[in-house]
Design an enzyme around this catalytic site. Sequence first.
Site, short mmCIF file in Angstrom:
data_model
loop_
_atom_site.label_atom_id
_atom_site.label_comp_id
_atom_site.label_asym_id
_atom_site.label_seq_id
_atom_site.Cartn_x
_atom_site.Cartn_y
_atom_site.Cartn_z
N ASP A 311 -27.64 6.33 -42.74
CA ASP A 311 -27.41 7.15 -43.91
C ASP A 311 -28.60 6.94 -44.85
OD1 ASP A 311 -25.97 8.73 -45.86
OD2 ASP A 311 -25.69 6.85 -46.93
N THR A 313 -29.09 7.58 -48.33
CA THR A 313 -28.85 6.99 -49.64
C THR A 313 -28.24 5.61 -49.49
OG1 THR A 313 -28.47 9.20 -50.52
CG2 THR A 313 -27.77 7.34 -51.88
N ASP A 551 -23.10 3.03 -46.78
CA ASP A 551 -22.53 2.28 -47.91
C ASP A 551 -21.47 3.07 -48.67
OD1 ASP A 551 -24.12 4.21 -49.08
OD2 ASP A 551 -24.99 2.86 -50.58
#
Length: 801
Positions: A311, A313, A551
């Site tokens: 991912d 970000t 996250d």
Amino acid sequence: MTQETQTDDAVDRVLDERRGLSAADVAERVARGEVNDVPVRSSRSVGEIVRANVFTRFNAIIGVLFVIILVVGPIQDGLFGFVIIANTGIGIVQEMRAKRTLDRLAVIGEAKPRVRRDGTTVGVSSHEIVLDDVIELGSGDKAVVDGIVVEAAGLEIDESLLTGEADPVLKQPGDVVMSGSFVVAGNGAFRATRVGKDAYAAQLMEEASRFTLVASELRGGISTILKYVTWVLIPAAIALVISQYRINEDDVPEAIRRMVAGVVPMVPEGLVLLTSLAFAVGVIRLGRRQCLVQELPAIEGLARVDVVCLDKTGTLTEGGMNVTEVRVLDPELPVRAALGALGTTDPRPNASLAAIIEECTAPEGWTETATIPFSSARKYSGATFEVDGVRQSWLLGAPEVLAAHGEPILAEAEDLGAHGLRVLLLVRTDEPVADLTAAYDPARAKPAALVVLEQRLRHDAADTLRYFAEQGVATKVISGDNAVSVGAVAAKLGIPGAEHPVDARTLPADRDAMADILEKNTVFGRVTPQQKRDMVGALQSRGHTVAMTGDGVNDVLALKDADIGVAMGSGSEAARGVAQIVLLNNSFASLPSVVGEGRRVIGNIERVSNLFLTKTAYAVLLAILVVIVNVPYPFLPRHLTLLAWFTIGTPAFFLALAPNKERARAGFVNRVLRTAAPAGFIAGTACFTSYLIARDYYGGTEATRSAETSIATLTLFLVALWVLAIIARPYTWWRVALVATMALGFTLVISVPAFQRFFDLKLVGTTMPWTAVGIAVVAAALIEVVWRWIARRNPLPVVAA
């Protein structure tokens, strides 16, 4: 009860829910046992560690044989029992160290639910929550107990981990919240109605966060090997017992000692111990790097991964953002005021909204009447405000979602995204936001401004990605952001294929078709949470071992389905809860360390497995040959204990913990058996040949048995030492020193009179000792030839240093 009384009770309940429980209320519930007393366990208990290391099948076999030797004596023939006791003690101590490391890291990484107590909001441990506590929820939070919603502002909860239903559920006051579910949008609060073991997912949560010794390819392979060994050991031991009793009818204690000597080396007693030891030391080493390993096989699993899904970000970029420009599209609209007002609608803003809050001040006189919280599936958030008696709605989100197809503003946004910037579109509409959650029509909204944000790349991301590329591990960047923007970030990090980003909205739903596109491309934008999960599944369907890093709540489903889930310590509670590895230092650069530990464990256990199983192979062969030829077993237990010290036990301990960068490969069991079996066969044949020649040379009487045993011991030691020398490759100074030290130790034993008497070893004359050396040299050469031939047929993969 009158209506007025009911109303008063309702008001009191609302006041209680706003203030939460008092300290006295909490103490009263704790005294009654109404507390969430299901601890989140990060490791096995002390009792479980002791039982797992002590009460094993092979310890039971060795224990019985040890007791038998203690009865018939002498004590030096029972040395193998003391070795097992020492090894088991070392295993317990090391795993206890690993337990302390994990428990400490679990406390550091533990989420603190926000609970209202005495009118203030405080963070408490999950096990401190009591019945009727009011627990606040925000995006990414996981419900740790069951309860009833008392406040909700666009609160959407994902219950897929419990029910399998992928769609988030919009919660209103009075709705039920189940433990194990997590918030994907909005915020609110709920009152705990079931805590501890009564909670719906209490056992699920405990298991999900446990330091486990569950099945893994390595452990499964060793279990298979031990099963094979057991099948061979039992009939060989029975035949040996009968043979030695028949040969030594006049000396039963001697028969028992020879029988025990034949059975003990068949047992690869230290193999399971060293596997646990290698894993435990790996956990300790990773703990020093702030890596919490929530499932033990994850160390091994990440070393086997060939695709890493990232991912963007929070993984490739840091969590924080900066607003670099607010590009106003309609000067007549109060753009900055609207942005400031939107910043007040979310009590726990994400990184984008937090940057906007810093840039734009909240205006006076804007009264919020309704909100739409941001969700990864919707790609926008919004609110309706009343300003000077006029209602106006504002939405903020992805330009390609909020703007009509063909709008010039989309080209402008894409151009900004191509430079690695994140772009959000602010639009104004007259429709109430409550009507926009299900159906949004871009034609009825007016673009107001582009908000340009800059993302900060992690300084260590490029080096980590380069490491994976060198190791042959493919990377796939899958993000909810604009595909062009994601591609620009990926290009800055040097990811191959970044120049051709794919908009996930164009991906087919069919798994095979999706897998084809995933195999050919690297960067994907505008990926929904469900698509992330589908992508992981599509890659797995092509035989890939997939790791997923993330996250946020949008990563949870993919983290759960991936072979290995890796979450950032600062990420959402839901993401940390389902991941096998949590990087508490939030450093993507920690992943190579985890891969390295996995490779060390896998490679080293394969090395020491060859040592142990070579011993098992020659022990079984010797037992069979003794039975067939009908001669006394060549050794006493002390002799094989001595050989095990210098050719297996001591060197295996060091080799199991040494650095190792060999890439993990499938076929562990076949590979070990393919090399250990011929080595053991050659070693056993050489030893038995020397023994028979020595019996013929010395006379084969009771008086010459010690000399005959000494020749057999010398031959077997030299051959086993060469096996160790092969396994110790590639040589480093300490590996050479290890082999040399083992050779020196054995030389001292057969040279020093005190050791000679203790171990009943003495070389007589020069003819037979040199004959033994010659036989050992031939056997060592045969083992070298066989192993080289096997290595050519099964070459190691090329691994970057």
